[in-house]
Design an enzyme around this catalytic site. Sequence first.
Site, PDB file in Angstrom:
ATOM      1  N   CYS A 112      51.060  93.179  18.140  1.00 47.28           N
ATOM      2  CA  CYS A 112      49.686  93.479  18.536  1.00 47.28           C
ATOM      3  C   CYS A 112      49.559  93.719  20.033  1.00 47.28           C
ATOM      4  O   CYS A 112      48.512  94.143  20.511  1.00 47.28           O
ATOM      5  CB  CYS A 112      48.747  92.345  18.144  1.00 47.28           C
ATOM      6  SG  CYS A 112      48.656  92.061  16.392  1.00 47.28           S
TER       7      CYS A 112
ATOM      8  N   CYS B 273      41.375  87.759  22.466  1.00 52.05           N
ATOM      9  CA  CYS B 273      42.095  87.313  23.664  1.00 52.05           C
ATOM     10  C   CYS B 273      41.726  85.864  23.993  1.00 52.05           C
ATOM     11  O   CYS B 273      42.573  85.076  24.410  1.00 52.05           O
ATOM     12  CB  CYS B 273      41.770  88.200  24.862  1.00 52.05           C
ATOM     13  SG  CYS B 273      42.390  89.874  24.694  1.00 52.05           S
TER      14      CYS B 273
END
Lengths: 321, 402
Positions: free
Chosen positions: A35, A106
């Site tokens: 990712c 994140c």
Amino acid sequence: MWDYSETVKEHFYNPKNAGAIEEANAVGDVGSISCGDALRLTLKVEPETEIILDAGFQTFGCGSAIASSSALTEMVKGKTLDEALKISNQDIADFLDGLPPEKMHCSVMGREALQAAVANYRGEEWVDDHEEGALVCKCFAIDEVMIRDTIRENNLSSVQDVTNYTKAGGGCSSCHEGIENILMEEMQARGETFMPGAIQKKKAKPAAQPLVTLETPEPAAAPAAGGMSAFQRYKKIEEVIEKVRPNLQADRGDCELLDIDGKNIYVSLVGACSGCQMAAMTVGGIQQKMIEALGEFVKIIPVDKAQYAAQLAQKQATASA
Amino acid sequence: MNDIYLDNNATTKCDPLVVEAMLPFFTEQFGNPSSLHSFGNKVGLALKNARKSVQKLIGAEHDSEIIFTSCGSESDSTAIMSALKAQPNRTEIITTVVEHPAVLNLCEYLETEGYTIHKLKVDGKGNLDMDEYKSLLSDNVAIVSVMWANNETGTIFPVEEMAELADEAGVVFHTDAVQAVGKLPIDLENSAIHMLSISGHKLHAPKGVGVLYLKRGVRFRPLLRGGHQERGRRAGTENVASIVGLGVAAELALQNMEHENTVVKAMRDRLQEGILAAVPNAFVTGNPDNRLPNTANIAFEYIEGEAILLLMNKMGIAASSGSACTSGSLEPSHVMKAMGIPYTAAHGTVRFSLSRYNTMEEVERVIEAVPPIVAKLRKLSPYWGESGPVENPEQAFAPVYA
């Protein structure tokens, strides 16, 4: 390009605590190289007090991954491990004055790095409960496994259901086709057919109302739409608010009904909801539910509770004067 | 100092001459080209001229082989859907793993509708296996759709040769040439290519206009039905101003073809050489010996592309990346994956794509700016040590999936 807050930019351009701590006694490695985001968090913990004396990060990732890592290290320094573990991903996002919805993962990575580092310090094995599946909803990072499981467990049969249960599809709606394909397969597996029309079936329209009302009727005298008495309508509105609250509370937020003025329904969003970028979406969702329940168009207006009370008091004062 | 634009494979600046030619068509030349009166007639004439200059740029035999569309994606969809509708007995499509989403996503959708999609694989340099291609050509294939040049790496596919093979096998051949037109000389009259897509904004014309070249004699079914515009092959009132702009852009592209392949190419080569000389652990992706003259795609190992772009943007330099974050998905570019580029490099790819508006002075500025940016991000990377990658990077840092 992404709409990053000034704080995110500052932490990206001038990250704090970059690099590994030399005498680290807690290390957490999390992320996914496929990712494109991965993080190593190193902590120096004082054994007697379990206070985090120093923290450092090394991140392979985008601007917001680096900023989230930097923010995380700033937040945990000086805290005890137990205090640090209370930091949620929303706290990290808040510290950065918000992250774009597509970048919330994140902040999740930051939180998980912290959990992994604490587990490492305590000699425990940290297992990520995240099941890997193809990402369907990119706005809320919901994958196929999660959607399938939820459909199965709750016998869901519409995209709206899936959105209500998982949030998937609640953002940009570009994944609705994908969700419908999953629904089709899952419903077929339980012997049902997924065959929605291209548009929602309309509810019977309430008695025709003029498109333009020349004289604004007094709010109190406004006829309750949908054949409901004013009291029934109020109860219905209250019922809808009560129904959405558990969902908001799950995200550490809440919603309170303040006032009803004709078609305007004033609410206050509190906790994680207020100021969150998702607030607009939340309001939209509540409004949709309200319109469906009442069978008339209404507007949900989020207001600051204290301000609204003050305004109301002022209005009453002028009215009585 | 002016900002430096090195993202011309994404879109290009409209040439001032293009804009100038377009302007009257927003004001006095407002007629509908389909109208009989003089208002319409003049506009119709302008369309005719634009058609002629596009014909010249791609070496088409007849100007009637040019169909104006709204964009490259529409041209691609029209081509593929036409081949399927015109030959309902044929249910296979041959394409490649590195196509633009305009073709790839349509094919993936068609797969769910029951069509069989063959995606040709590429090697580490992005080249196709021609034997695999030959083995797939059959009477079941409705259309072959293969891009002329790859938008990310610039790698060129042998579409002329592939079209010959398809033609011999009686299979329609389409090429998405949006990156190639204007940068490579094209001679369709002497090729076996049946259909070709062009996008205006990739060659200094405005956005919102494209072309589908359709060789005379190829059976066709329109995507948009309605009015008789474009000889009934694409209904809808023509986007006149943009088509006129594309006509001028096509003329200019032909004039600049040599410049593109000498001066622009030299700037690209200098940029690549300058960066690779200053940055360790960086390499060119795709096939450096057979690619567009304006494109250099460089992978910077152990760092992530969006972070690179943000820091470049701060220095006033615009480029693009194949990283997951910039593509808006959670996977790195499908082109990098198809070539087997490891994740630690695929996420750090940066595409520099130049145009005739760039200067050597800009190139030198970029060569100066990039190495410190890479160094700064590597200092943050868990894969990077004091002065180079850590030993056995993939083992030294193996994060738990989160």
